[in-house]
Design an enzyme around this catalytic site. Structure first.
Site, PDB file in Angstrom:
ATOM      1  N   LYS A   1     -17.845  -1.628   5.822  1.00 20.01           N
ATOM      2  CA  LYS A   1     -18.236  -2.641   4.839  1.00 20.01           C
ATOM      3  C   LYS A   1     -19.755  -2.657   4.612  1.00 20.01           C
ATOM      4  O   LYS A   1     -20.218  -2.789   3.483  1.00 20.01           O
ATOM      5  CB  LYS A   1     -17.741  -4.012   5.290  1.00 20.01           C
ATOM      6  CG  LYS A   1     -17.641  -4.991   4.137  1.00 20.01           C
ATOM      7  CD  LYS A   1     -16.746  -6.159   4.453  1.00 20.01           C
ATOM      8  CE  LYS A   1     -16.776  -7.185   3.346  1.00 20.01           C
ATOM      9  NZ  LYS A   1     -16.010  -8.383   3.688  1.00 20.01           N
TER      10      LYS A   1
ATOM     11  N   MET B   1      24.057   9.260   2.795  1.00 22.81           N
ATOM     12  CA  MET B   1      23.892  10.545   3.470  1.00 22.81           C
ATOM     13  C   MET B   1      24.137  10.420   4.964  1.00 22.81           C
ATOM     14  O   MET B   1      24.734  11.308   5.580  1.00 22.81           O
ATOM     15  CB  MET B   1      22.480  11.085   3.202  1.00 22.81           C
ATOM     16  CG  MET B   1      22.268  12.490   3.676  1.00 22.81           C
ATOM     17  SD  MET B   1      23.490  13.608   2.946  1.00 22.81           S
ATOM     18  CE  MET B   1      22.524  14.368   1.664  1.00 22.81           C
TER      19      MET B   1
ATOM     20  N   PHE C   1     -11.443  -8.206  13.433  1.00 19.09           N
ATOM     21  CA  PHE C   1     -10.326  -8.566  12.551  1.00 19.09           C
ATOM     22  C   PHE C   1     -10.028  -7.412  11.579  1.00 19.09           C
ATOM     23  O   PHE C   1     -10.910  -6.905  10.904  1.00 19.09           O
ATOM     24  CB  PHE C   1     -10.686  -9.836  11.758  1.00 19.09           C
ATOM     25  CG  PHE C   1      -9.576 -10.255  10.819  1.00 19.09           C
ATOM     26  CD1 PHE C   1      -8.334 -10.645  11.310  1.00 19.09           C
ATOM     27  CD2 PHE C   1      -9.760 -10.236   9.443  1.00 19.09           C
ATOM     28  CE1 PHE C   1      -7.310 -11.006  10.452  1.00 19.09           C
ATOM     29  CE2 PHE C   1      -8.745 -10.598   8.573  1.00 19.09           C
ATOM     30  CZ  PHE C   1      -7.510 -10.975   9.082  1.00 19.09           C
ATOM     31  N   GLN C   2      -8.792  -7.022  11.540  1.00 21.43           N
ATOM     32  CA  GLN C   2      -8.317  -5.929  10.695  1.00 21.43           C
ATOM     33  C   GLN C   2      -9.041  -4.607  10.940  1.00 21.43           C
ATOM     34  O   GLN C   2      -9.229  -3.815  10.027  1.00 21.43           O
ATOM     35  CB  GLN C   2      -8.363  -6.325   9.218  1.00 21.43           C
ATOM     36  CG  GLN C   2      -7.386  -7.463   8.924  1.00 21.43           C
ATOM     37  CD  GLN C   2      -7.136  -7.709   7.450  1.00 21.43           C
ATOM     38  OE1 GLN C   2      -8.004  -7.449   6.619  1.00 21.43           O
ATOM     39  NE2 GLN C   2      -5.958  -8.219   7.127  1.00 21.43           N
TER      40      GLN C   2
ATOM     41  N   GLU D   1       0.814  -1.223   0.000  1.00 21.78           N
ATOM     42  CA  GLU D   1       0.000   0.000   0.000  1.00 21.78           C
ATOM     43  C   GLU D   1       0.844   1.268   0.000  1.00 21.78           C
ATOM     44  O   GLU D   1       0.425   2.310  -0.501  1.00 21.78           O
ATOM     45  CB  GLU D   1      -0.969   0.001   1.187  1.00 21.78           C
ATOM     46  CG  GLU D   1      -2.101  -1.023   1.073  1.00 21.78           C
ATOM     47  CD  GLU D   1      -1.712  -2.420   1.545  1.00 21.78           C
ATOM     48  OE1 GLU D   1      -0.531  -2.618   1.912  1.00 21.78           O
ATOM     49  OE2 GLU D   1      -2.584  -3.303   1.555  1.00 21.78           O
TER      50      GLU D   1
HETATM   51  C1  LIG Z   1      12.121   5.914   5.656  1.00 22.46           C
HETATM   52  C2  LIG Z   1      13.402   6.585   5.995  1.00 22.46           C
HETATM   53  N1  LIG Z   1      14.239   6.017   6.892  1.00 22.46           N
HETATM   54  C3  LIG Z   1      15.399   6.616   7.202  1.00 22.46           C
HETATM   55  C4  LIG Z   1      15.757   7.806   6.639  1.00 22.46           C
HETATM   56  C5  LIG Z   1      17.071   8.493   7.031  1.00 22.46           C
HETATM   57  N2  LIG Z   1      17.973   8.605   5.875  1.00 22.46           N
HETATM   58  C6  LIG Z   1      18.072   9.723   5.115  1.00 22.46           C
HETATM   59  S1  LIG Z   1      19.125   9.574   3.857  1.00 22.46           S
HETATM   60  C7  LIG Z   1      19.515   7.997   4.294  1.00 22.46           C
HETATM   61  C8  LIG Z   1      20.514   7.207   3.520  1.00 22.46           C
HETATM   62  C9  LIG Z   1      20.068   6.933   2.150  1.00 22.46           C
HETATM   63  O1  LIG Z   1      20.904   5.968   1.590  1.00 22.46           O
HETATM   64  P1  LIG Z   1      20.751   5.517   0.093  1.00 22.46           P
HETATM   65  O2  LIG Z   1      19.326   5.263  -0.204  1.00 22.46           O
HETATM   66  O3  LIG Z   1      21.672   4.406  -0.166  1.00 22.46           O
HETATM   67  O4  LIG Z   1      21.154   6.812  -0.715  1.00 22.46           O
HETATM   68  P2  LIG Z   1      22.533   7.633  -0.729  1.00 22.46           P
HETATM   69  O5  LIG Z   1      22.488   8.623   0.410  1.00 22.46           O
HETATM   70  O6  LIG Z   1      23.643   6.661  -0.587  1.00 22.46           O
HETATM   71  O7  LIG Z   1      22.505   8.314  -2.046  1.00 22.46           O
HETATM   72  C10 LIG Z   1      18.799   7.611   5.430  1.00 22.46           C
HETATM   73  C11 LIG Z   1      18.924   6.306   6.099  1.00 22.46           C
HETATM   74  C12 LIG Z   1      14.833   8.375   5.730  1.00 22.46           C
HETATM   75  N3  LIG Z   1      15.046   9.548   5.145  1.00 22.46           N
HETATM   76  N4  LIG Z   1      13.694   7.730   5.416  1.00 22.46           N
END
Ligand SMILES: Cc1ncc(C[n+]2csc(CCOP(=O)(O)OP(=O)(O)O)c2C)c(N)n1
Length: 578
Positions: A180, A493, A130-131, A68
């Protein structure tokens, strides 16, 4: 669209009544709103609606996603490129809760969505059936409006209101939860579009006096500086905006979501704002005398330390949502209005001006940025290509005209810095929430919304794995989405922050990845891996030349950092270039 019951085009005349079930009313209401595609996933509590979707397949396309979250991001991608309402549908309980991340994302990024969820029958509400989950309660803080329907006869009005609220004023997501029993009940269907809701004033014309004040400040400014946000795209004010920019002669910089509103090659375009934005646009904020913000909300990623943000400037804020005025930055003139309407009325009040010396100050900053940053980003001093090289080549090969859908992380910041957008409504990304996993499903929605445009999704190896199940949707729909993974085997990042602020303690950010090429093969998607600079052009050519979906994995240099950077909590004046 055609009104399926009355045969009239836009349903304002009294339509013919017809006895239908609530479930059929859902489908008929969507058709009345002109919807021809929705993204969803079935389940017990929404089965009556799915049965109707089966019957109405030739009028209303349903795309079966694999999760979803994929449905809601796809609906967002669709909405962002069409400027229309995106629609998604899910069952109760886990189906409904799986929508929440995307709804929150749409809320903060002002994306118009209508989300429909099934719910347990009315007599079971509150029994932990349920759900059963209280999705109205859960989604309350992240929707513009939500409502639980327990009687079939409420459906047309609820859906009409949902579309009106999603799209009017500052757009946003709405949710309708339908029990429902309401889906099974029969009633006399008639549909009337919603044109107003009591006590909700989506937008009023701009006040003449504030327009006068704004014009005076702009006409007298020595160093005016324009910031453009997504509001200009949402109000379809690009033409008026460019006229405004040209008449004022002022430099213009863009927020993340405002990107593509102004073509990257416009002579007054100076770049991109924010934590990883360009150098000039950030530091010059503290040197302008009049700051003109249009359709943006002074996000903390743009302002940095508010106590050291544009203190010397008079601030003019054009904004549709009164709640945004003075929320972060104190304004001198607040023009609360739709950007298109306000700009149209402002234009005749403006004198033609040029500010060449001031613009040249930005260009000097660009040269410094080039010297300090581009040299590192593009120097072929590493074995593997760097993200910036990939993006620059893609930008050149597509002439800046593709729809670019990015995920969240270093690749996102690199892409939004180096992709030279030449066509408006081409940048789809998760701005305010920063949702990893956004890109792949959003690219699916964007491709359905703009079949005639090249849609390229760019993700990191981390974010791609958050929603990679949507490769199944691409396979089933034979959708020619281009998938570009910039693989650094790191949550890049976060790794960058660990390097800069946590003494290189790379705590759980290194990733062992699957074989992405084989993975694509399992979904019958053509794929290729590139790991050296010499093959990059061939890889991108293969991806762009393909008439079908194509996954290109580029193994990039593992530990590169994104600069410029404004460390959290710092002033926009303190941009780090290295
Ligand atoms: C759902 C979610 N979980 C955690 C984060 C924190 N976060 C921001 S950037 C990042 C790293 C992203 O890594 P990648 O997708 O490999 O991309 P890159 O930075 O290497 O280009 C994380 C964990 C987020 N933004 N969203």
């Amino acid at each position: 669209m055609t009104n399926t019951l009355s045969g009239k085009s836009q349903g304002n005349e009294v339509p013919t009544k017809k006895k239908v079930t609530g479930a059929e009313a859902v489908v008929l209401s969507l058709l009345e709103e002109g919807v021809d595609i929705l993204f969803g996933y079935p389940g017990g509590a929404i089965m009556p609606v799915y049965d109707e979707l089966y019957k109405y397949q030739d009028q209303l396309k349903h795309v079966l996603v694999r999760h979803e979250q994929g449905a809601v991001h796809a609906a967002q991608g669709f909405a962002r490129v069409t400027n229309d309402v995106g629609v998604c549908i899910a069952t109760s309980g886990p189906g409904a809760t799986n929508l929440i991340t995307g709804i929150a994302d749409a809320m903060i990024d002002s994306t118009p969505l209508v989300c429909i969820t099934g719910q347990v029958a009315k007599h079971l509400l509150g029994t932990d059936a349920f759900q059963e989950t209280d999705v109205v309660g859960i989604s309350m803080p992240v929707t513009k409006w939500n409502y639980q329907v327990t009687k079939a006869s409420e459906i047309p009005e609820a859906i009409a209101k949902a579309f009106y609220l999603a799209k009017s004023g500052r757009p946003g997501p709405v949710l309708i939860d339908i029990t429902k029993n309401a889906q099974f009940e029969e009633f006399d269907f008639e549909y009337k579009k919603c044109e107003k809701v009591r006590s909700y004033k989506p937008v009023e014309p701009a006040e003449e006096s504030t327009l006068e004040e704004a014009a005076k400040l702009i006409n007298e400014a020595k160093k005016p500086y324009i910031l453009v946000g997504q509001g200009v795209i949402l109000s379809e004010a690009q033409k008026e905006f460019i006229e405004f920019v040209e008449k004022t002669g002022a430099p213009v910089a863009s927020t993340l979501l405002g990107l593509s509103a102004v073509s990257a090659d416009h002579p007054q375009y100076v770049g991109y704002l924010g934590m990883h934005g360009n150098y000039g646009p950030n530091v010059k904020t503290n040197e302008c005398d009049v700051l003109i913000a249009i359709g943006m909300r002074f996000d903390d990623r743009v302002t940095g330390d508010l106590s050291r943000y544009a203190k010397q400037a008079k601030v003019i804020h054009f904004e549709i949502d009164p709640a945004e005025i003075d929320k972060n930055v104190k304004t001198d003139v607040a023009v609360i209005a739709d950007a298109k309407e306000a700009l149209t009325r402002l234009l005749p009040k403006l004198e033609n001006r040029t500010h060449d010396a001031w613009l040249e100050e930005f260009r000097a900053c660009d040269r410094l940025e080039e010297e300090k940053v581009h040299v590192n980003d593009f120097a072929p001093d590493t074995k593997k290509p760097k993200m910036a090289e990939v993006v620059k080549m893609l930008s050149e090969m597509t002439e800046g005209k593709a729809v670019i859908v990015t995920d969240v992380g270093q690749h996102q910041m690199v892409t939004t810095r180096y992709y030279e957008f030449r066509q408006s409504v081409s940048n789809v990304t998760s701005g305010g929430l920063g949702t990893m996993g956004f890109a792949l499903p959003a690219a699916i929605g964007a491709k359905f919304g703009k079949r005639d445009r090249e849609v390229v999704m760019i993700a990191g190896d981390g974010g791609f794995q958050m929603t990679l199940q949507e490769l199944g949707t691409i396979m089933q729909e034979k959708l020619p989405v281009k998938i570009l993974i910039l693989n650094n085997s790191f949550l890049g990042m976060v790794r960058q922050w660990q390097q800069m602020f946590f003494e290189r303690r790379y705590s759980f950010t290194e990733m062992d990845n699957p074989d992405f090429v084989k993975l694509a093969g399992a979904f019958d998607i053509e794929a290729m891996r590139v790991s050296d600079r010499e093959s990059l052009h061939d890889g991108l050519t293969a991806m762009l030349n393909s008439e079908e979906s194509f996954l290109l994995e580029v193994v990039v240099e593992k530990e590169t950092n994104v600069f410029p950077m404004i460390p959290t909590g710092e002033s926009v004046s303190n941009v780090r270039l290295e």
